[in-house]
Write a protein that holds these residues in place. Structure first.
Motif, PDB file in Angstrom:
ATOM      1  N   ASN A 145      34.668 -28.209  -8.331  1.00 37.47           N
ATOM      2  CA  ASN A 145      33.732 -27.871  -7.255  1.00 37.47           C
ATOM      3  C   ASN A 145      33.856 -28.939  -6.175  1.00 37.47           C
ATOM      4  O   ASN A 145      33.379 -30.064  -6.350  1.00 37.47           O
ATOM      5  N   THR A 147      33.067 -30.043  -2.188  1.00 36.98           N
ATOM      6  CA  THR A 147      32.228 -29.766  -1.021  1.00 36.98           C
ATOM      7  C   THR A 147      32.407 -30.885  -0.006  1.00 36.98           C
ATOM      8  O   THR A 147      32.354 -32.061  -0.354  1.00 36.98           O
ATOM      9  N   ARG A 169      34.066 -25.974  -0.244  1.00 33.07           N
ATOM     10  CA  ARG A 169      32.929 -25.529   0.554  1.00 33.07           C
ATOM     11  C   ARG A 169      32.717 -26.475   1.727  1.00 33.07           C
ATOM     12  O   ARG A 169      32.806 -27.691   1.590  1.00 33.07           O
ATOM     13  N   GLU A 197      25.128 -26.638  -8.185  1.00 35.71           N
ATOM     14  CA  GLU A 197      25.885 -25.391  -8.290  1.00 35.71           C
ATOM     15  C   GLU A 197      26.593 -25.283  -9.632  1.00 35.71           C
ATOM     16  O   GLU A 197      27.163 -26.252 -10.131  1.00 35.71           O
ATOM     17  N   GLN A 212      35.392 -21.563   1.883  1.00 38.33           N
ATOM     18  CA  GLN A 212      34.066 -20.975   1.832  1.00 38.33           C
ATOM     19  C   GLN A 212      33.203 -21.618   2.906  1.00 38.33           C
ATOM     20  O   GLN A 212      32.866 -22.791   2.822  1.00 38.33           O
ATOM     21  N   LYS A 213      32.874 -20.857   3.903  1.00 38.56           N
ATOM     22  CA  LYS A 213      32.052 -21.364   4.992  1.00 38.56           C
ATOM     23  C   LYS A 213      30.578 -21.181   4.661  1.00 38.56           C
ATOM     24  O   LYS A 213      30.133 -20.085   4.339  1.00 38.56           O
ATOM     25  N   SER A 214      29.814 -22.258   4.727  1.00 33.57           N
ATOM     26  CA  SER A 214      28.380 -22.185   4.534  1.00 33.57           C
ATOM     27  C   SER A 214      27.701 -22.163   5.889  1.00 33.57           C
ATOM     28  O   SER A 214      28.190 -22.760   6.854  1.00 33.57           O
TER      29      SER A 214
END
Length: 221
Positions: A145, A147, A169, A197, A212-214
């Motif tokens: 994961n 980010t 992310r 998450e 992955q666009k937040s």
């Protein structure tokens, strides 16, 4: 309490000219949410030694502090995110780290690194061989994961978009100053969300899914 039933310990890694004390606001909030928080003082912290030298300190700390079967999560601020990337991508951390969060880290370099003629700062210049080597293996980070949290107003990471990555992310937080990224409530909330998450499905190397666009976090939250 965070959403995981048995949360991993979290290792906080500071940036240039900082110590672990820079996480004085973030660490207590993570503790209250149920994480076991660890930190490390990288030495020297002024780029007098290469970033891979500092990354070995992370590897040594992890080996001495956690049993071999214990996974962990890492939060790296600014230079600390790049040092942590080297540990993960080159020193075996990919087999230990499950969640990796960088905050305002110069993944593609910062022009301010030209102000210092030191080994570590030279490695953080745009298009440096050090960063080019790490960025050739971006797909490796899809195994965990990952980010990246950053602000478009950053005056230390120039351009600020250097903190964006093509994997994992991407979270943009409208914080006015680089140093505030580890004290601002919105930024800390983003870290908590990322640490909470569930682990994503690992992807085979070379088969990286789209970034992955937040949504941008509204400044009035």
């Amino acid at each position: 309490m965070n959403s995981t039933t048995n949360p991993n310990p979290v290792l906080l890694v500071h940036g240039i000219n900082d110590t672990a004390a820079v996480f004085a606001k973030m660490a207590p909030q993570l503790l209250r949410k149920g994480w076991r928080v660890h930190d490390i003082d990288l030495t020297p912290n002024n780029c007098d030694r290469p970033l891979d030298y500092l990354a070995q300190q992370i590897a040594n700390y992890v080996e001495k502090t956690f049993p071999p079967e214990q996974p962990l999560d890492i939060v790296g601020f600014s230079m600390g995110g790049i040092v942590s990337r080297y540990y993960i991508q080159r020193l075996g951390g990919i087999d230990r780290v499950q969640r990796f969060i960088t905050i305002s880290s110069p993944h593609h370099g910062t022009v301010l690194a030209y102000l210092l003629e030191r080994p570590g700062s030279i490695q953080m210049r745009p298009d440096s061989p050090f960063l080019a080597d790490l960025n050739r293996d971006l797909t490796m980070l899809e195994r965990i994961n990952f980010t990246s949290i950053w602000t478009p107003f950053d005056l230390m990471i120039v351009p600020p978009t250097s903190s964006q990555m093509q994997v994992g992310r991407d979270i943009q937080v409208p914080v006015a100053l680089h140093a505030w990224m580890i004290t601002d409530p919105k930024a800390i909330a983003s870290v908590i969300v990322a640490l909470s998450e569930p682990l994503r499905q690992h992807h085979p190397l070379g088969q990286t899914p789209p970034l992955q666009k937040s949504p941008k976090i509204d400044s009035n939250i």
